[in-house]
Design a protein around this motif. Structure first.
Motif, short mmCIF file in Angstrom:
data_model
loop_
_atom_site.label_atom_id
_atom_site.label_comp_id
_atom_site.label_asym_id
_atom_site.label_seq_id
_atom_site.Cartn_x
_atom_site.Cartn_y
_atom_site.Cartn_z
N TRP A 11 11.00 13.43 -7.62
CA TRP A 11 12.16 14.06 -6.99
C TRP A 11 13.38 14.02 -7.90
CZ3 TRP A 11 14.73 12.59 -1.70
CH2 TRP A 11 15.14 13.76 -1.06
N VAL A 12 13.57 12.91 -8.63
CA VAL A 12 14.76 12.79 -9.48
C VAL A 12 14.52 13.29 -10.90
CG1 VAL A 12 15.64 10.86 -8.13
CG2 VAL A 12 14.26 10.40 -10.18
N GLY A 13 13.33 13.82 -11.17
CA GLY A 13 13.08 14.43 -12.48
C GLY A 13 12.55 13.48 -13.53
N ILE A 14 11.96 12.35 -13.11
CA ILE A 14 11.29 11.45 -14.07
C ILE A 14 9.81 11.52 -13.73
CG2 ILE A 14 11.18 9.11 -15.02
CD1 ILE A 14 13.95 8.59 -13.92
N SER A 15 9.19 12.63 -14.11
CA SER A 15 7.83 12.89 -13.66
C SER A 15 6.77 12.62 -14.73
CB SER A 15 7.70 14.34 -13.18
OG SER A 15 8.15 15.24 -14.16
N GLN A 16 7.20 12.59 -16.02
CA GLN A 16 6.20 12.39 -17.07
C GLN A 16 5.74 10.93 -17.09
OE1 GLN A 16 9.32 13.37 -17.61
NE2 GLN A 16 9.28 15.51 -18.27
N LYS A 17 4.45 10.75 -17.29
CA LYS A 17 3.91 9.38 -17.28
C LYS A 17 4.52 8.53 -18.37
CE LYS A 17 -0.56 9.69 -15.00
NZ LYS A 17 -2.03 9.44 -15.12
N ASN A 18 4.73 9.11 -19.57
CA ASN A 18 5.28 8.30 -20.66
C ASN A 18 6.69 7.84 -20.33
OD1 ASN A 18 6.29 10.91 -20.85
ND2 ASN A 18 6.52 10.83 -23.06
N ALA A 19 7.46 8.65 -19.57
CA ALA A 19 8.81 8.25 -19.17
C ALA A 19 8.75 7.13 -18.12
CB ALA A 19 9.59 9.44 -18.62
N ARG A 20 7.81 7.21 -17.21
CA ARG A 20 7.70 6.22 -16.15
C ARG A 20 7.31 4.84 -16.70
NH1 ARG A 20 4.72 9.22 -11.04
NH2 ARG A 20 6.12 11.01 -10.93
N HIS A 21 6.59 4.85 -17.81
CA HIS A 21 6.10 3.59 -18.35
C HIS A 21 6.88 3.12 -19.58
CE1 HIS A 21 2.79 3.50 -15.54
NE2 HIS A 21 2.52 4.76 -15.84
N LYS A 22 8.00 3.79 -19.88
CA LYS A 22 8.89 3.33 -20.94
C LYS A 22 9.77 2.20 -20.43
CE LYS A 22 9.80 7.35 -23.92
NZ LYS A 22 10.86 8.32 -24.31
N GLN A 23 10.12 1.27 -21.34
CA GLN A 23 11.12 0.28 -20.96
C GLN A 23 12.47 0.97 -20.79
OE1 GLN A 23 10.86 -2.64 -24.12
NE2 GLN A 23 9.38 -3.87 -22.96
N GLY B 145 0.80 -1.22 0.00
CA GLY B 145 0.00 0.00 0.00
C GLY B 145 0.83 1.27 0.00
N ASP B 146 2.08 1.19 0.47
CA ASP B 146 2.94 2.38 0.52
C ASP B 146 3.83 2.53 -0.72
OD1 ASP B 146 1.96 2.90 3.05
OD2 ASP B 146 3.59 1.82 4.06
N ARG B 147 3.91 1.49 -1.52
CA ARG B 147 4.88 1.50 -2.62
C ARG B 147 4.56 2.55 -3.69
NH1 ARG B 147 6.31 -4.86 -3.93
NH2 ARG B 147 6.61 -5.50 -1.76
N SER B 148 3.31 2.58 -4.13
CA SER B 148 2.96 3.50 -5.22
C SER B 148 3.25 4.94 -4.84
CB SER B 148 1.48 3.35 -5.59
OG SER B 148 1.23 2.06 -6.10
N ARG B 149 2.89 5.33 -3.61
CA ARG B 149 3.15 6.69 -3.17
C ARG B 149 4.65 6.97 -3.09
NH1 ARG B 149 4.71 8.25 1.49
NH2 ARG B 149 4.21 6.23 2.45
N ARG B 150 5.40 6.02 -2.55
CA ARG B 150 6.84 6.20 -2.41
C ARG B 150 7.51 6.28 -3.77
NH1 ARG B 150 10.90 8.26 0.43
NH2 ARG B 150 12.77 6.98 0.46
N ILE B 151 7.12 5.41 -4.71
CA ILE B 151 7.73 5.39 -6.04
C ILE B 151 7.41 6.68 -6.80
CG2 ILE B 151 7.59 4.27 -8.31
CD1 ILE B 151 7.28 1.60 -6.76
N ALA B 152 6.15 7.13 -6.74
CA ALA B 152 5.78 8.37 -7.42
C ALA B 152 6.55 9.56 -6.86
CB ALA B 152 4.28 8.61 -7.29
N GLN B 153 6.70 9.59 -5.54
CA GLN B 153 7.45 10.67 -4.90
C GLN B 153 8.91 10.68 -5.36
OE1 GLN B 153 8.53 10.12 -0.69
NE2 GLN B 153 7.71 12.16 -0.28
N LEU B 154 9.54 9.51 -5.40
CA LEU B 154 10.95 9.44 -5.80
C LEU B 154 11.15 9.80 -7.25
CD1 LEU B 154 12.03 6.20 -3.90
CD2 LEU B 154 12.80 8.53 -3.44
N LEU B 155 10.27 9.34 -8.13
CA LEU B 155 10.41 9.65 -9.55
C LEU B 155 10.23 11.15 -9.80
CD1 LEU B 155 8.59 6.60 -11.19
CD2 LEU B 155 11.04 7.09 -11.19
#
Length: 317
Positions: A131-143, A119-129
């Motif tokens: 923070w490091v500048g990988i915020s666009q959805k298409n970038a997060r879901h790229k291989q 339950g905490d993973r999605s929030r933590r992962i979104a926060q970290l991405l």
């Protein structure tokens, strides 16, 4: 004062020797008796040329390699103790990623290794991405095979932070980043420092080290040449170096030592009060373009330390 805080990293006469050659009958000494300490909440920069032994030292601290001699502790436990691994984050110089995973999938896998509740993973992962500048959805879901080196470096920083570590080891964290990426990485490290994290990192980008670190050490050919706060190593500044253009040579000579004046441009070391000098420039309609503290830069100090010990040869010699 950091001196009153607990020691996070401590090494005593740490050595590492490798066997090489077809018959393994030759030896290479990667570390030659390294003793250093890092206190809780400190940002510590380890500098050195290629092949100095920086990555070897870092891997010994992490328990990836065993030392050939000496000893040390990490978070109060002997080096190699597995009980501290949940409290440590690590970004290697050349991190390996699973090419066919996306950023979300990869970080979810890492979060599982740290037993972070689902339950905490999605929030933590979104926060970290974010923070490091990988915020666009298409970038997060790229291989990840479609990521640039700089994007992979940012993802590597995110995975190092998944477990919310107490101490963070970063091996060349600015590698492959563009100027904006370097700025973002510096801001991340400074934010972690404000949170009280202990950060130990290697870098070749000395301007970043000078901006970020509380203390630095220089390692060359397996030997620790020096260690200390920047003020202790570079000296405490007692004036300014200035640079500008326009103005009158005879007036500038009364204000600046080691004055260099050519084609209307000038530079030197200020020998008066800065506000009065600025007022004089305004009266002459001259412009100040550069102002720095009058002490060597970390890069100048670094090169001089290596040159004094025969590690650097001047061009043409």
């Amino acid at each position: 004062m950091t001196e009153d805080r607990p020691l996070v990293v401590r090494t005593f006469d740490l050595k590492k020797t490798y066997r090489t050659g077809f018959w393994l009958n030759q030896t290479v000494r990667s570390l030659k008796g390294c003793s250093l300490s890092v206190t809780e909440g400190e940002t510590f920069g380890l500098l050195g040329p290629n092949g100095a032994g920086k990555t070897t030292l870092l891997k010994i601290l992490l328990g990836i390699l065993r030392p050939s001699g000496g000893s040390g502790t990490l978070l109060g436990r002997p080096l190699g103790d597995r009980s501290v691994r949940q409290r440590v984050g690590y970004l290697p110089e050349n991190p390996y990623f699973y090419d066919y995973l996306t950023a979300n999938e990869f970080l979810n896998f890492i979060a599982g290794l740290f037993d972070i509740p689902q339950g905490d993973r999605s929030r933590r992962i979104a926060q970290l991405l974010d923070w490091v500048g990988i915020s666009q959805k298409n970038a997060r879901h790229k291989q990840l095979q479609q990521y640039s080196k700089g994007m992979l470096q940012r993802l590597g920083m995110a995975q190092a932070l998944v477990g919310n570590p107490d101490v963070l080891f970063l091996d060349e964290p600015m590698s492959g980043l563009d100027p904006l990426g370097r700025y973002q990485m510096r801001e991340i490290i400074l934010a972690l420092k404000d949170q009280g994290k202990t950060i130990f990192f290697n870098s070749h980008i000395l301007s970043d080290v000078e901006t970020i670190c509380d203390r630095v050490a220089i390692l060359a050919d397996g030997e620790l040449l020096c260690s200390g706060r920047l003020g202790e190593l570079l000296g405490y500044p007692d004036g300014y170096k200035v640079r500008g253009w326009s103005g009158k040579l005879e007036v500038l000579e009364t204000w600046l030592e080691d004055l260099d004046f050519e084609n209307g441009q000038w530079q030197g070391t200020l020998k008066g009060e800065l506000p009065d000098f600025l007022a004089t420039l305004e009266l002459m309609e001259a412009k100040l373009t550069h102002l720095t503290l009058a002490r060597p830069t970390l890069e100048e100090f670094f090169v001089q330390q290596l040159r004094d010990r025969g590690f650097v040869v001047s061009p043409g010699k």
